[in-house]
Scaffold this active site. Structure first.
Site, mmCIF file in Angstrom:
data_model
loop_
_atom_site.group_PDB
_atom_site.id
_atom_site.type_symbol
_atom_site.label_atom_id
_atom_site.label_comp_id
_atom_site.label_asym_id
_atom_site.label_seq_id
_atom_site.Cartn_x
_atom_site.Cartn_y
_atom_site.Cartn_z
ATOM 1 N N HIS A 135 4.431 5.943 1.228
ATOM 2 C CA HIS A 135 4.115 6.225 2.623
ATOM 3 C C HIS A 135 5.336 6.690 3.424
ATOM 4 O O HIS A 135 5.192 7.244 4.497
ATOM 5 C CB HIS A 135 3.464 5.004 3.290
ATOM 6 N N ASP A 165 2.007 2.591 -3.880
ATOM 7 C CA ASP A 165 2.954 2.906 -2.803
ATOM 8 C C ASP A 165 4.379 3.069 -3.326
ATOM 9 O O ASP A 165 5.335 2.668 -2.673
ATOM 10 C CB ASP A 165 2.907 1.826 -1.707
ATOM 11 N N SER A 239 10.956 0.012 5.007
ATOM 12 C CA SER A 239 10.125 0.495 3.908
ATOM 13 C C SER A 239 10.964 1.221 2.871
ATOM 14 O O SER A 239 11.714 2.140 3.199
ATOM 15 C CB SER A 239 9.064 1.466 4.421
#
Length: 485
Positions: A135, A165, A239
């Site tokens: 993402h 992911d 992230s």
């Protein structure tokens, strides 16, 4: 399924997010915050007569022993954690889209550039491989990586897997540092861990905590799951960053924090990371399969068990995945699995529901061998089955689908309640393309019958229909029935 069944009104898919899933999901545009934090703080000068220190100093030793510090480990590790900057071209949609003159008069651009920030981890210094989250780089037209020493390098995208992911990039391999991988399966609840990343774009930041749980797989909004849960602070921009143990080895890739009040409410100690063993496995598959991950299936449909059905099957509890259909010629059929069998464990891992079993299959290699603990007529039984990767070409199903390839739905859509298959590619000027089928379309139903996934979709074509039509879901909206002559 009768052809007129395709005319039934379409029910909207359930909306995602029981909780507000916050982020670490996606990068974070942090310019305003960065500017605010870099303003010099106003302070009164200390009175000249003050002789007492204003802050206490930590002692160098306690009971004759040096005070422990993470600094030496972090000094080795932090150069391998990078900041990831992505740029994405986004079309600016207005009521004047079809009138270029009005756009020029009003100064409305055709597109704009969105920028976002995330983090990444160098895992191979010789080849320049960088792991991050899917993402973080999804839809990006340009990705650059800033190293801890200030160098900025353009990154080459090598592939990604939306359902776990994980994404892989490569940067020029010059004087890089890498983090060695640990065995994440050896992690225990209570082990100390350190999260490193670039939260809010303020720069490389370290937070610490413990492993709160392992094997988390029931989180809304994510695909196939086997998360490490930690109370180390993970905030927007973290992230793709590193979760390391006290020896400086990579145990996970930070991916998300959950907060019911939204991402700006602050950390509440619910952070999640992708185990390093899983991330490494996905990386190897991306390198071996031209940037894609391939998955297999045993070829059986399952569903949850309610208390009434459990009693009828002679079970002590309603835990497990009830087999409702076994496809002929499948690995499940060859292994002897039958309808009404209940799968309670796979490779020693407890299976509590149909979703558990689907999640377990999705985390295995395409040709993995499974040992299934089964209850049949209330009695224990053990079966061995291998996953099989299914053909994805439409020509093997029906000549009208030549030039089309199909794939499984992203697991995130399944967790919203969707079922069916996704169109992966459509060849130019094929019959399907001329009929209006597009890459990314979700096929919910067809004149061949109902289906849940690729296995049941293929099985529905055992008797090719005279008329071929699909119910299509596209870009979050529904376009109804599409017929392919």
């Amino acid at each position: 399924m009768p052809h007129d069944a395709l005319r039934r009104p379409m029910r909207p898919l359930p909306t995602l997010l029981i909780l507000a899933v916050t982020a670490a999901f996606g990068g974070f545009a942090a310019t305003a915050i960065r500017d605010a934090l870099t303003q010099p703080a106003a302070a009164e000068p200390a009175p000249a007569q003050a002789t007492v220190p204003m802050t206490a100093q930590l002692p160098a030793t306690v009971a004759g022993q040096p005070v422990p510090s993470l600094a030496p480990m972090l000094q080795r590790v932090m150069p391998a954690v990078v900041s990831v900057n992505t740029k994405q071209r986004v079309r600016v949609r207005t009521p004047f889209d079809n009138d270029p003159m009005f756009r020029r008069m009003l100064g409305i651009p055709e597109e704009r550039i969105n920028e976002s920030l995330g983090s990444g981890v160098i895992v191979d210094a010789q080849r320049g491989y960088v792991l991050t989250n899917h993402h973080v780089v999804e839809g990006a037209t340009e990705v650059s990586v800033m190293l801890a020493d200030g160098r900025t390098l353009q990154a080459e995208f090598l592939g990604s897997d939306p359902d776990t992911d994980v994404a892989l990039m490569r940067i020029p391999a010059q004087n890089l540092s890498a983090i060695p991988l640990a065995d994440s399966d050896a992690l225990r609840v209570g082990d100390f861990v350190v999260a490193i990343g670039n939260p809010f774009g303020v720069g490389q930041t370290v937070t610490s905590g413990i492993v709160s749980a392992v094997g988390r797989n029931n989180l809304p909004g994510a695909g196939f799951q086997n998360f490490i849960q930690t109370d180390a602070s993970i905030n927007p921009g973290n992230s793709g960053g590193a979760l390391v143990d006290l020896n400086g080895r990579l145990v996970g890739i930070n991916t998300a924090s959950f907060n019911p009040r939204g991402s700006m409410a602050g950390n509440i100690g619910l952070g999640f990371a992708i185990p390093s063993d899983l991330a490494s496995n996905i990386m190897q598959q991306l390198l071996a399969n031209d940037g894609q991950v391939r998955r297999g299936t045993i070829g059986a449909d399952t569903q949850d068990i309610d208390a009434r059905r459990a009693r009828a099957l002679g079970l002590d509890s309603s835990s497990g995945a009830l087999v409702t259909r076994v496809y002929p010629g499948s690995s499940a059929a060859n292994a002897g699995l039958r309808a009404n069998d209940v799968i309670v464990a796979a490779n020693g891992q407890r299976i509590a529901s149909a979703e558990d079993f689907r999640n377990f299959q999705g985390l295995q290699a395409a040709n993995a061998r499974l040992t299934l603990d089964v209850r049949r007529d209330g009695k224990p039984l053990q079966l061995t089955a291998g996953l099989q990767e299914l053909p994805r070409d439409g020509a093997s199903l029906d000549p009208r689908l030549a030039g089309v390839t199909f794939g499984e739905l992203p697991e995130t859509l399944r967790r919203q309640g969707a079922s069916g298959v996704q169109v992966s590619t459509v060849a130019n000027d094929s019959r399907a393309e001329r009929a209006g089928l597009r890459s990314g379309d979700v096929i919910l139903e067809a004149t061949t019958g109902r289906f849940n996934d690729l296995a049941s979709f293929r099985a529905s074509f055992r008797q090719p229909p005279q008329q071929l039509a699909f119910r299509i879901w596209r870009d979050g909206g529904r376009i109804g029935t599409l017929a392919i002559p």
